[in-house]
Write a protein that holds these residues in place. Structure first.
Motif, PDB file in Angstrom:
ATOM      1  N   PHE A  82       0.868  -1.088  -0.077  1.00  0.00           N
ATOM      2  CA  PHE A  82      -0.152   0.036  -0.052  1.00  0.00           C
ATOM      3  C   PHE A  82       0.849   1.322   0.063  1.00  0.00           C
ATOM      4  O   PHE A  82       1.723   1.219   0.945  1.00  0.00           O
ATOM      5  CB  PHE A  82      -0.828  -0.021   1.065  1.00  0.00           C
ATOM      6  CG  PHE A  82      -1.680  -1.193   1.258  1.00  0.00           C
ATOM      7  CD1 PHE A  82      -3.210  -0.849   0.658  1.00  0.00           C
ATOM      8  CD2 PHE A  82      -1.671  -2.369   1.578  1.00  0.00           C
ATOM      9  CE1 PHE A  82      -4.003  -2.055   0.645  1.00  0.00           C
ATOM     10  CE2 PHE A  82      -2.367  -3.477   1.602  1.00  0.00           C
ATOM     11  CZ  PHE A  82      -3.648  -3.304   0.903  1.00  0.00           C
ATOM     12  N   ARG A 117      -2.945  -2.091   4.459  1.00  0.00           N
ATOM     13  CA  ARG A 117      -3.651  -0.916   4.403  1.00  0.00           C
ATOM     14  C   ARG A 117      -3.730   0.143   5.602  1.00  0.00           C
ATOM     15  O   ARG A 117      -3.647   1.156   5.624  1.00  0.00           O
ATOM     16  CB  ARG A 117      -4.983  -1.165   3.962  1.00  0.00           C
ATOM     17  CG  ARG A 117      -5.988  -0.235   3.829  1.00  0.00           C
ATOM     18  CD  ARG A 117      -7.337  -0.655   2.910  1.00  0.00           C
ATOM     19  NE  ARG A 117      -8.185   0.555   2.949  1.00  0.00           N
ATOM     20  CZ  ARG A 117      -9.322   0.655   3.902  1.00  0.00           C
ATOM     21  NH1 ARG A 117      -9.483  -0.292   4.861  1.00  0.00           N
ATOM     22  NH2 ARG A 117     -10.070   1.608   3.450  1.00  0.00           N
ATOM     23  N   ASP A 152     -10.061   6.084   0.842  1.00  0.00           N
ATOM     24  CA  ASP A 152      -8.499   6.480   1.300  1.00  0.00           C
ATOM     25  C   ASP A 152      -8.071   7.508   0.325  1.00  0.00           C
ATOM     26  O   ASP A 152      -6.989   7.562  -0.478  1.00  0.00           O
ATOM     27  CB  ASP A 152      -7.732   5.309   1.070  1.00  0.00           C
ATOM     28  CG  ASP A 152      -8.125   4.084   2.037  1.00  0.00           C
ATOM     29  OD1 ASP A 152      -8.783   4.352   2.933  1.00  0.00           O
ATOM     30  OD2 ASP A 152      -7.943   2.884   1.527  1.00  0.00           O
ATOM     31  N   VAL A 174      -4.016   6.572  -0.597  1.00  0.00           N
ATOM     32  CA  VAL A 174      -3.391   5.229  -0.274  1.00  0.00           C
ATOM     33  C   VAL A 174      -3.829   4.463  -1.696  1.00  0.00           C
ATOM     34  O   VAL A 174      -5.115   4.238  -1.910  1.00  0.00           O
ATOM     35  CB  VAL A 174      -3.797   4.695   0.873  1.00  0.00           C
ATOM     36  CG1 VAL A 174      -3.408   3.060   1.273  1.00  0.00           C
ATOM     37  CG2 VAL A 174      -3.620   5.594   2.067  1.00  0.00           C
ATOM     38  N   LYS A 200      -3.431   0.583  -3.364  1.00  0.00           N
ATOM     39  CA  LYS A 200      -2.935  -0.820  -3.457  1.00  0.00           C
ATOM     40  C   LYS A 200      -2.194  -1.214  -4.825  1.00  0.00           C
ATOM     41  O   LYS A 200      -2.827  -0.946  -5.842  1.00  0.00           O
ATOM     42  CB  LYS A 200      -4.112  -1.720  -3.193  1.00  0.00           C
ATOM     43  CG  LYS A 200      -3.697  -2.987  -3.066  1.00  0.00           C
ATOM     44  CD  LYS A 200      -4.751  -3.972  -2.545  1.00  0.00           C
ATOM     45  CE  LYS A 200      -4.455  -5.533  -2.591  1.00  0.00           C
ATOM     46  NZ  LYS A 200      -5.772  -6.225  -2.406  1.00  0.00           N
TER      47      LYS A 200
END
Length: 72
Positions: free
Chosen positions: A5, A25, A54, A65, A67
């Protein structure tokens, strides 16, 4: 495939840069919130985007954020 992340910060319509990389996360969100609340960035005016998870912005800057998959 594993994932990490990434916390990205930047200016709207100008692009962003990698701030930090995390294995979870939760860790990435914690780092993003710490950055968002840092005095040099100004605590006020940050809005959490309701449509994008996020993601926060304050009118001209953003934090998010993301992934990302990591190839082994």
């Amino acid at each position: 495939m594993k994932s990490v992340f990434v916390v990205e910060k930047g200016e709207l319509h100008e692009g962003g840069s990698l701030w930090s990389i995390h294995l979870s996360r939760e860790g990435a969100i914690k780092a993003a919130l710490a950055l968002k609340n840092h005095p040099s960035w100004g605590k006020d005016g940050w809005i959490k985007d309701e449509e994008e998870e996020d993601y926060w912005e304050n009118g001209y800057e953003f934090l998010r954020v993301v992934k990302m998959k990591v190839q082994e």
